[in-house]
Design a protein around this motif. Structure first.
Motif, PDB file in Angstrom:
ATOM      1  N   ARG A  55       0.834  -1.203   0.000  1.00  0.00           N
ATOM      2  CA  ARG A  55       0.000   0.000   0.000  1.00  0.00           C
ATOM      3  C   ARG A  55       0.868   1.253   0.000  1.00  0.00           C
ATOM      4  NH1 ARG A  55      -4.144   0.924  -2.266  1.00  0.00           N
ATOM      5  NH2 ARG A  55      -5.445  -0.665  -1.253  1.00  0.00           N
ATOM      6  N   SER A  56       2.001   1.201   0.677  1.00  0.00           N
ATOM      7  CA  SER A  56       2.887   2.371   0.724  1.00  0.00           C
ATOM      8  C   SER A  56       3.685   2.525  -0.567  1.00  0.00           C
ATOM      9  CB  SER A  56       3.860   2.242   1.905  1.00  0.00           C
ATOM     10  OG  SER A  56       4.768   1.170   1.706  1.00  0.00           O
ATOM     11  N   MET A  57       3.852   1.416  -1.332  1.00  0.00           N
ATOM     12  CA  MET A  57       4.640   1.463  -2.563  1.00  0.00           C
ATOM     13  C   MET A  57       3.807   1.855  -3.779  1.00  0.00           C
ATOM     14  SD  MET A  57       6.700  -2.135  -2.034  1.00  0.00           S
ATOM     15  CE  MET A  57       7.425  -2.099  -3.682  1.00  0.00           C
ATOM     16  N   LEU A  58       2.529   1.502  -3.774  1.00  0.00           N
ATOM     17  CA  LEU A  58       1.674   1.678  -4.947  1.00  0.00           C
ATOM     18  C   LEU A  58       1.066   3.075  -4.987  1.00  0.00           C
ATOM     19  CD1 LEU A  58      -0.095  -1.789  -4.769  1.00  0.00           C
ATOM     20  CD2 LEU A  58       1.409  -1.023  -6.627  1.00  0.00           C
ATOM     21  N   PRO A  59       0.728   3.547  -6.183  1.00  0.00           N
ATOM     22  CA  PRO A  59       0.052   4.845  -6.283  1.00  0.00           C
ATOM     23  C   PRO A  59      -1.252   4.857  -5.485  1.00  0.00           C
ATOM     24  CG  PRO A  59       0.774   4.083  -8.452  1.00  0.00           C
ATOM     25  CD  PRO A  59       0.982   2.946  -7.507  1.00  0.00           C
ATOM     26  N   ALA A  60      -1.610   5.990  -4.987  1.00  0.00           N
ATOM     27  CA  ALA A  60      -2.850   6.128  -4.212  1.00  0.00           C
ATOM     28  C   ALA A  60      -4.030   5.646  -5.049  1.00  0.00           C
ATOM     29  CB  ALA A  60      -3.042   7.574  -3.789  1.00  0.00           C
ATOM     30  N   GLY A  61      -4.910   4.888  -4.399  1.00  0.00           N
ATOM     31  CA  GLY A  61      -6.106   4.408  -5.075  1.00  0.00           C
ATOM     32  C   GLY A  61      -5.929   3.093  -5.808  1.00  0.00           C
ATOM     33  N   THR A  62      -4.711   2.526  -5.809  1.00  0.00           N
ATOM     34  CA  THR A  62      -4.504   1.243  -6.473  1.00  0.00           C
ATOM     35  C   THR A  62      -5.341   0.167  -5.798  1.00  0.00           C
ATOM     36  OG1 THR A  62      -2.234   1.836  -7.074  1.00  0.00           O
ATOM     37  CG2 THR A  62      -2.810  -0.514  -7.115  1.00  0.00           C
ATOM     38  N   PHE A  63      -6.030  -0.622  -6.594  1.00  0.00           N
ATOM     39  CA  PHE A  63      -6.908  -1.673  -6.079  1.00  0.00           C
ATOM     40  C   PHE A  63      -6.050  -2.890  -5.712  1.00  0.00           C
ATOM     41  CE2 PHE A  63     -10.106  -5.011  -6.148  1.00  0.00           C
ATOM     42  CZ  PHE A  63     -11.248  -4.375  -5.689  1.00  0.00           C
ATOM     43  N   ILE A  64      -6.133  -3.322  -4.446  1.00  0.00           N
ATOM     44  CA  ILE A  64      -5.377  -4.479  -3.956  1.00  0.00           C
ATOM     45  C   ILE A  64      -6.343  -5.602  -3.593  1.00  0.00           C
ATOM     46  CG2 ILE A  64      -3.842  -5.360  -2.155  1.00  0.00           C
ATOM     47  CD1 ILE A  64      -2.576  -2.638  -1.958  1.00  0.00           C
ATOM     48  N   HIS A  65      -6.040  -6.787  -4.092  1.00  0.00           N
ATOM     49  CA  HIS A  65      -6.893  -7.965  -3.903  1.00  0.00           C
ATOM     50  C   HIS A  65      -6.067  -9.035  -3.186  1.00  0.00           C
ATOM     51  CE1 HIS A  65     -10.504 -10.092  -5.968  1.00  0.00           C
ATOM     52  NE2 HIS A  65     -10.143 -10.809  -4.916  1.00  0.00           N
ATOM     53  N   PHE A  66      -6.684  -9.770  -2.266  1.00  0.00           N
ATOM     54  CA  PHE A  66      -6.000 -10.860  -1.564  1.00  0.00           C
ATOM     55  C   PHE A  66      -6.752 -12.163  -1.784  1.00  0.00           C
ATOM     56  CE2 PHE A  66      -5.405 -13.470   2.340  1.00  0.00           C
ATOM     57  CZ  PHE A  66      -4.058 -13.797   2.128  1.00  0.00           C
ATOM     58  N   HIS A  67      -5.975 -13.229  -2.048  1.00  0.00           N
ATOM     59  CA  HIS A  67      -6.546 -14.556  -2.331  1.00  0.00           C
ATOM     60  C   HIS A  67      -5.862 -15.591  -1.449  1.00  0.00           C
ATOM     61  CE1 HIS A  67      -7.762 -18.053  -4.895  1.00  0.00           C
ATOM     62  NE2 HIS A  67      -6.574 -18.515  -4.530  1.00  0.00           N
ATOM     63  N   THR A  68      -6.661 -16.440  -0.798  1.00  0.00           N
ATOM     64  CA  THR A  68      -6.103 -17.522  -0.005  1.00  0.00           C
ATOM     65  C   THR A  68      -7.059 -18.704  -0.003  1.00  0.00           C
ATOM     66  OG1 THR A  68      -5.033 -18.076   2.092  1.00  0.00           O
ATOM     67  CG2 THR A  68      -7.072 -16.774   2.225  1.00  0.00           C
ATOM     68  N   HIS A  69      -6.661 -19.769   0.685  1.00  0.00           N
ATOM     69  CA  HIS A  69      -7.469 -20.988   0.825  1.00  0.00           C
ATOM     70  C   HIS A  69      -7.527 -21.372   2.302  1.00  0.00           C
ATOM     71  CE1 HIS A  69      -7.593 -22.555  -3.503  1.00  0.00           C
ATOM     72  NE2 HIS A  69      -6.841 -21.468  -3.573  1.00  0.00           N
ATOM     73  N   GLU A  70      -8.474 -22.214   2.649  1.00  0.00           N
ATOM     74  CA  GLU A  70      -8.645 -22.654   4.036  1.00  0.00           C
ATOM     75  C   GLU A  70      -7.797 -23.877   4.366  1.00  0.00           C
ATOM     76  OE1 GLU A  70     -10.288 -22.959   7.978  1.00  0.00           O
ATOM     77  OE2 GLU A  70      -9.698 -21.394   6.578  1.00  0.00           O
ATOM     78  N   THR A  71      -7.016 -24.394   3.415  1.00  0.00           N
ATOM     79  CA  THR A  71      -6.326 -25.670   3.571  1.00  0.00           C
ATOM     80  C   THR A  71      -5.528 -25.761   4.863  1.00  0.00           C
ATOM     81  OG1 THR A  71      -6.026 -25.442   1.172  1.00  0.00           O
ATOM     82  CG2 THR A  71      -5.073 -27.378   2.222  1.00  0.00           C
ATOM     83  N   ALA A  72      -4.846 -24.693   5.258  1.00  0.00           N
ATOM     84  CA  ALA A  72      -4.043 -24.697   6.479  1.00  0.00           C
ATOM     85  C   ALA A  72      -4.818 -24.180   7.687  1.00  0.00           C
ATOM     86  CB  ALA A  72      -2.781 -23.865   6.287  1.00  0.00           C
ATOM     87  N   GLY A  73      -6.074 -23.772   7.496  1.00  0.00           N
ATOM     88  CA  GLY A  73      -6.926 -23.401   8.613  1.00  0.00           C
ATOM     89  C   GLY A  73      -6.861 -21.950   9.056  1.00  0.00           C
ATOM     90  N   VAL A  74      -6.215 -21.080   8.270  1.00  0.00           N
ATOM     91  CA  VAL A  74      -6.048 -19.691   8.725  1.00  0.00           C
ATOM     92  C   VAL A  74      -6.634 -18.680   7.749  1.00  0.00           C
ATOM     93  CG1 VAL A  74      -4.008 -20.209  10.110  1.00  0.00           C
ATOM     94  CG2 VAL A  74      -3.726 -19.565   7.705  1.00  0.00           C
ATOM     95  N   SER A  75      -7.512 -19.107   6.846  1.00  0.00           N
ATOM     96  CA  SER A  75      -7.950 -18.211   5.775  1.00  0.00           C
ATOM     97  C   SER A  75      -8.743 -17.010   6.282  1.00  0.00           C
ATOM     98  CB  SER A  75      -8.780 -18.981   4.742  1.00  0.00           C
ATOM     99  OG  SER A  75      -9.993 -19.442   5.298  1.00  0.00           O
ATOM    100  N   VAL A  76      -9.637 -17.220   7.224  1.00  0.00           N
ATOM    101  CA  VAL A  76     -10.452 -16.109   7.729  1.00  0.00           C
ATOM    102  C   VAL A  76      -9.559 -15.079   8.415  1.00  0.00           C
ATOM    103  CG1 VAL A  76     -12.235 -15.452   9.387  1.00  0.00           C
ATOM    104  CG2 VAL A  76     -12.574 -17.446   7.910  1.00  0.00           C
ATOM    105  N   LEU A  77      -8.610 -15.567   9.209  1.00  0.00           N
ATOM    106  CA  LEU A  77      -7.691 -14.658   9.895  1.00  0.00           C
ATOM    107  C   LEU A  77      -6.801 -13.942   8.891  1.00  0.00           C
ATOM    108  CD1 LEU A  77      -6.843 -13.679  12.690  1.00  0.00           C
ATOM    109  CD2 LEU A  77      -5.235 -15.594  12.809  1.00  0.00           C
TER     110      LEU A  77
END
Length: 611
Positions: free
Chosen positions: A203-225
């Protein structure tokens, strides 16, 4: 203070299918669920690409472009339909030439897609530059990726927040055009604190307003966190799924994430009661499909052996197909060593498949006795630069066994110089087979090779695993009408052995005994066959046997051919690998005991040779 609305993409109909059913789902079966999700107000769907391209030709006898057209028609003209691409690998395990990379973007735009999420499993930015430009030039939105995972305990040198920041800076320095940045954790192993630190730096490196998306899986049990950590760090969107393709190897369920955010500063932008109704429709759509038990569970060993959810069930399905599911725990354990020595490429397709194939070989043939060709090419540099240098002994073994030298040439440059790749090569194949030369057929041929040609010739096989309800109907007479409606063909029996009931099902050449699946050939032992067998004179005959289960892919010799020890005589296909079967002696081929397409078991005689 108003709550922050959380955007999400529904991954149920792409990553969900890959992570639960090995991507083997018929289009007609799930479209009612897409319609229900649309009516629930969901407008952003993952709709194709990744394994859902090849799998339709390999297992469903369907055209992926037809599927995308149907998805667009069902989701509506305004839906954001997103697909997944693997940089210069586009939608396959093999990397492609420049003209095929461009054709991929043009065709996905033509067939109704809006956005392409584009990643490289090695985080080699060179593999994203040209592919990203093609996506934007085609009129699609480009979501460029940095791929994440946690290294097995004790490993250092990559996959920390600083490594991801360097990768992102390389993307910016290369001036790759993009509409959004995604941090993609296919194995679900990145610890939430690292997710937070990574996205905070981004967020500090990208231009203001850049859309950031996060993708994960529940396989290891920590996806919600992990999702919550990403949001706290400034992510704009996350990926969520719908039951029955949620949790376990998939993304967390929309309803679960909605519940987890209650009372926080975030609010999931969804009509939750309508989503509940849509999930019931989806469950009904998928009720006939075999639900692998490993798809619904958290796997505690995944942090040591980071197998992504999207590859885990695809591989266990292949293990079931070959009747060796009992090898799965050993293979998962063997993956840790393969990752440690392979240069730390992110465990996401295609690298996750390379890891699994090498772990499979290490279990079946002995540690490092047989280098899987894709894994070997990866450590030798043919897919790009790995984050750290691979183990030098493994590099040496790969060079010796594959008869290739290490390279630092860019993958795209290597592919452009390969006459077997590209539009011209695919066109020649189509013309030789007498098939129409269209852009779609060219891409199918390039991405799917022989199996793509089999599809185009009407010879594709179906490998979708469904459940026969006839046994349930026998126990519950009220369900008989439903069972009859859903009957898909296999004959089921319950065999009692020593007081224990064992389920057996027969469908074509597939026999299920309990939870194990076997490919068989059943034929009458005729008098003629017995006479022919008796007529064979005993002599110095060597039997060449299969070291592993698989399907006969190519026959390289005929009876009467003279062969030398070590000469290839057959090629088997197993676990998406082509395995050479070599003659063990000098001599003359007496009999080829199998045919192309036959499924063979470990120890089965393939060829006899007279010496």
């Amino acid at each position: 203070m108003s709550k922050k609305k959380v955007n999400f993409m529904c991954t149920a109909f792409r990553d969900g299918f890959q992570s639960v059913y090995g991507a083997r789902v018929f289009t007609k079966d799930f479209l009612p669920a897409v319609e229900a999700a649309r009516d629930a107000g969901i407008t952003w769907f993952e709709a194709g690409g990744g394994a859902r391209f090849q799998s339709l030709y390999f297992y469903c006898n369907e055209d992926a472009f037809d599927m995308m057209d149907a998805f667009r028609e069902t989701a509506g003209p305004d839906a954001n339909l997103q697909t997944l691409a693997r940089g210069v690998n586009v939608v396959g395990l093999e990397s492609q030439s420049s003209d095929i990379v461009k054709l991929h973007a043009d065709l996905f735009k033509k067939h109704g897609m809006t956005t392409i999420r584009n990643f490289d499993a090695l985080n080699d930015v060179n593999n994203l530059i040209y592919s990203g430009k093609c996506i934007v030039q085609a009129g699609l939105k480009h979501q460029v990726c940095v791929t994440l995972m946690e290294l097995p305990p004790g490993c250092v040198g990559a996959h920390d927040a600083e490594f991801y920041a360097r990768t992102l800076q390389q993307i910016l320095d290369a001036e790759i055009p993009f509409d959004a940045v995604c941090f993609k954790d296919a194995s679900g192993t990145a610890v939430p604190s690292k997710v937070y630190e990574t996205i905070k730096q981004a967020r500090s490196m990208l231009p203001a307003g850049t859309f950031i998306h996060f993708h994960t899986h529940e396989t290891a049990g920590v996806s919600v966190l992990a999702n919550k950590a990403a949001l706290d760090a400034g992510a704009d969107a996350i990926d969520l799924s719908m039951a029955p393709c949620s949790g376990g190897t998939c993304q967390p369920d929309i309803l679960v994430m909605w519940h987890a955010l209650r009372g926080s500063d975030y609010e999931l932008d969804v009509a939750v009661e309508k989503v509940r109704e849509a999930e019931e429709v989806f469950k009904d759509c998928m009720s006939d499909y075999f639900l692998p038990p490993e798809a619904t569970a958290v796997e505690p060993l995944i942090p040591w052996s980071p197998m992504p959810g999207g590859a885990l069930t695809a591989n266990t399905q292949m293990l079931r197909d070959n009747g060796i599911m009992e090898k799965y725990p050993e293979i998962i354990l063997a993956m840790s060593d393969v990752v440690r020595k392979g240069g730390y490429g992110t465990s996401v397709t295609p690298v996750s498949q390379f890891y699994f194939q090498q772990a499979f070989n290490n279990v079946m043939f002995g540690p490092w006795k047989k280098i899987a060709e894709p894994y070997g090419k990866m450590v030798l540099g043919y897919f790009g630069k790995t984050p750290v240098d691979p183990d030098p002994d493994v590099v040496r073994l790969a060079a010796e066994q594959l008869k290739l030298e290490p390279t630092t040439r860019p993958a795209l440059e290597i592919n452009d110089a390969d006459p077997s790749k590209g539009i011209a090569a695919a066109t020649a194949v189509l013309e030789n087979e007498g098939l129409p030369v269209t852009d779609e057929n060219i891409f199918i041929t390039a991405a799917c090779k022989e199996k793509g040609i089999k599809f185009l010739k009407g010879e594709a096989e179906v490998g979708v695993r469904k459940v026969d309800r006839s046994a349930e109907a026998a126990k519950d007479p009220t369900a008989s009408k439903v069972a009859a409606k859903r009957q898909t063909g296999p004959a089921e029996y319950t065999v009692t052995v020593d007081g224990e009931d064992i389920r057996m099902a027969f469908e074509g050449d597939v026999v299920t005994v309990g939870n194990r699946v076997f490919r068989v050939a059943i034929r009458p032992e005729t008098a003629t066959a017995l006479q022919q067998q008796a007529a064979k004179a005993p002599g110095a005959v060597t039997e060449v046997k299969s070291q592993m289960p698989g399907a006969v892919f190519k026959q390289l010799v005929q009876p009467g051919d003279h062969v030398h020890s070590g000469e290839p005589i057959l090629i088997l296909e197993a676990m998406k690998m082509e395995m050479e079967i070599q003659s063990t002696v000098d001599g003359t081929v007496d009999e080829v005991c199998v045919a192309v397409g036959d499924h063979v078991t470990t120890g089965q005689v393939l060829v006899t040779i007279k010496s």
